[in-house]
Design a protein around this motif. Sequence first.
Motif, PDB file in Angstrom:
ATOM      1  N   THR A  97      26.358 -13.051  19.101  1.00  0.00           N
ATOM      2  CA  THR A  97      27.400 -14.063  18.959  1.00  0.00           C
ATOM      3  C   THR A  97      28.730 -13.425  19.334  1.00  0.00           C
ATOM      4  O   THR A  97      28.858 -12.197  19.367  1.00  0.00           O
ATOM      5  N   GLY A  98      29.694 -14.290  19.591  1.00  0.00           N
ATOM      6  CA  GLY A  98      31.023 -13.783  19.920  1.00  0.00           C
ATOM      7  C   GLY A  98      31.389 -14.010  21.369  1.00  0.00           C
ATOM      8  O   GLY A  98      30.527 -14.028  22.249  1.00  0.00           O
ATOM      9  N   GLU A  99      32.661 -14.153  21.621  1.00  0.00           N
ATOM     10  CA  GLU A  99      33.159 -14.435  22.963  1.00  0.00           C
ATOM     11  C   GLU A  99      33.060 -13.192  23.851  1.00  0.00           C
ATOM     12  O   GLU A  99      33.385 -12.081  23.420  1.00  0.00           O
ATOM     13  N   ARG A 100      32.551 -13.412  25.072  1.00  0.00           N
ATOM     14  CA  ARG A 100      32.418 -12.339  26.074  1.00  0.00           C
ATOM     15  C   ARG A 100      31.662 -11.130  25.520  1.00  0.00           C
ATOM     16  O   ARG A 100      32.030  -9.973  25.767  1.00  0.00           O
ATOM     17  N   ILE A 101      30.608 -11.365  24.799  1.00  0.00           N
ATOM     18  CA  ILE A 101      29.944 -10.305  24.051  1.00  0.00           C
ATOM     19  C   ILE A 101      29.350  -9.228  24.958  1.00  0.00           C
ATOM     20  O   ILE A 101      29.323  -8.037  24.601  1.00  0.00           O
ATOM     21  N   LEU A 102      28.864  -9.624  26.152  1.00  0.00           N
ATOM     22  CA  LEU A 102      28.351  -8.640  27.117  1.00  0.00           C
ATOM     23  C   LEU A 102      29.112  -8.761  28.443  1.00  0.00           C
ATOM     24  O   LEU A 102      28.524  -8.735  29.516  1.00  0.00           O
ATOM     25  N   TYR A 103      30.408  -8.854  28.332  1.00  0.00           N
ATOM     26  CA  TYR A 103      31.263  -9.015  29.514  1.00  0.00           C
ATOM     27  C   TYR A 103      31.044  -7.871  30.505  1.00  0.00           C
ATOM     28  O   TYR A 103      31.017  -6.694  30.136  1.00  0.00           O
ATOM     29  N   GLY A 104      30.833  -8.235  31.789  1.00  0.00           N
ATOM     30  CA  GLY A 104      30.735  -7.226  32.834  1.00  0.00           C
ATOM     31  C   GLY A 104      29.447  -6.432  32.845  1.00  0.00           C
ATOM     32  O   GLY A 104      29.375  -5.378  33.503  1.00  0.00           O
ATOM     33  N   LEU A 105      28.428  -6.912  32.160  1.00  0.00           N
ATOM     34  CA  LEU A 105      27.150  -6.188  32.125  1.00  0.00           C
ATOM     35  C   LEU A 105      26.569  -6.046  33.529  1.00  0.00           C
ATOM     36  O   LEU A 105      26.546  -7.000  34.296  1.00  0.00           O
ATOM     37  N   LYS A 106      26.028  -4.869  33.836  1.00  0.00           N
ATOM     38  CA  LYS A 106      25.485  -4.598  35.166  1.00  0.00           C
ATOM     39  C   LYS A 106      24.111  -3.928  35.068  1.00  0.00           C
ATOM     40  O   LYS A 106      23.841  -3.151  34.151  1.00  0.00           O
ATOM     41  N   ASP A 107      23.266  -4.260  36.065  1.00  0.00           N
ATOM     42  CA  ASP A 107      21.985  -3.565  36.239  1.00  0.00           C
ATOM     43  C   ASP A 107      21.179  -3.541  34.942  1.00  0.00           C
ATOM     44  O   ASP A 107      20.800  -2.472  34.431  1.00  0.00           O
ATOM     45  N   ALA A 108      20.890  -4.751  34.407  1.00  0.00           N
ATOM     46  CA  ALA A 108      20.219  -4.826  33.115  1.00  0.00           C
ATOM     47  C   ALA A 108      19.097  -5.857  33.140  1.00  0.00           C
ATOM     48  O   ALA A 108      19.132  -6.833  33.903  1.00  0.00           O
ATOM     49  N   LYS A 109      18.100  -5.632  32.260  1.00  0.00           N
ATOM     50  CA  LYS A 109      17.035  -6.588  32.027  1.00  0.00           C
ATOM     51  C   LYS A 109      17.146  -7.080  30.591  1.00  0.00           C
ATOM     52  O   LYS A 109      17.178  -6.270  29.646  1.00  0.00           O
ATOM     53  N   LEU A 110      17.180  -8.414  30.428  1.00  0.00           N
ATOM     54  CA  LEU A 110      17.281  -9.015  29.106  1.00  0.00           C
ATOM     55  C   LEU A 110      16.019  -9.840  28.861  1.00  0.00           C
ATOM     56  O   LEU A 110      15.670 -10.707  29.676  1.00  0.00           O
ATOM     57  N   GLU A 111      15.339  -9.593  27.756  1.00  0.00           N
ATOM     58  CA  GLU A 111      14.113 -10.315  27.446  1.00  0.00           C
ATOM     59  C   GLU A 111      14.100 -10.672  25.970  1.00  0.00           C
ATOM     60  O   GLU A 111      14.361  -9.833  25.107  1.00  0.00           O
ATOM     61  N   GLY A 112      13.821 -11.968  25.703  1.00  0.00           N
ATOM     62  CA  GLY A 112      13.795 -12.417  24.315  1.00  0.00           C
ATOM     63  C   GLY A 112      15.154 -12.398  23.654  1.00  0.00           C
ATOM     64  O   GLY A 112      15.263 -12.198  22.441  1.00  0.00           O
TER      65      GLY A 112
END
Length: 300
Positions: free
Chosen positions: A9-24
């Motif tokens: 939760t939260g605004e821009r929590i993963l701002y600018g994330l690069k080269d990542a895999k998100l699952e679940g």
Amino acid sequence: MQITNKYFTGERILYGLKDAKLEGVTFGKGESPLKEARNLEIKDSFFTWKYPLWYDQHIKVDNTTFETMARSGIWYTDDIKISSSALQAPKLFRRCSQIDLEHVHFANAEETMWSCKQIRITDSTINGDYFGKDSQDIFLDHVSVIGNYVFDGAKNIEVHNSTFISKDAFWNCENVKIYDSVIDGEYLAWNTKNITLINCQITSSQGLNYIDNLTIKHSKILNSELLFEYCSRIDIEVDNALVSVKNPISGRIVAPEIGTLILDQTKVDPDKTQVICNNILKRMDSSDLNQTPKVKEYEI
């Protein structure tokens, strides 16, 4: 980077994330969680709040849900592929490019896919008004659209094996080619330039008017009246009787039967349109204007 089974939760929590895999991953309340992201793979995840993917590049999404409040979700993003996902929020795409959608369901596509480029949609369903406004370079195959004013002002559209239940579809367009499809809706394709329909079934009250360069081949136009009004450079070959044709400007019409053919010499030059028809039940010209069927007013 791998991010698995997390709740954010939260605004821009993963701002600018690069080269990542998100699952679940679930993104709860908080705007713009992945703004300015690059090179992401997102799978089996949930976006529940506003503006999740803005100003992003090179994004792959699979089996993911954009819930109702994930509105205005994907804007100013380039190179995004979404597959096998539920897109529940309105206004989901704006000013994006290189969009590839496969097996997705738009539950509320109101004002979605506006001013976008290089769009490919296959095996998908779309529900909502004003889908695809002012977009260009569009390819659809096996797509079902239920919603009015689809692709208003769009350019360079190619459609295969699709269904449109849509009032005022393809208005103000340029360069439209539709193959093996079904179109049902009032006032089809007014003010459009360069439109071709091949092997289609069309039902449209007062549709196909004010068009420049209209081609229809191996198709049926059912229960449609006052066709081709002020259309120029037409090339029409249909397999069924037409209810009525009114004041085409130029070109050719081939049909087994026309119920009423209206050619008002005060409006058009009848010699510029060739009509090839085995049976015309009623002909009307300028001298018969008092018998012209009353035209239903267009409702905006």
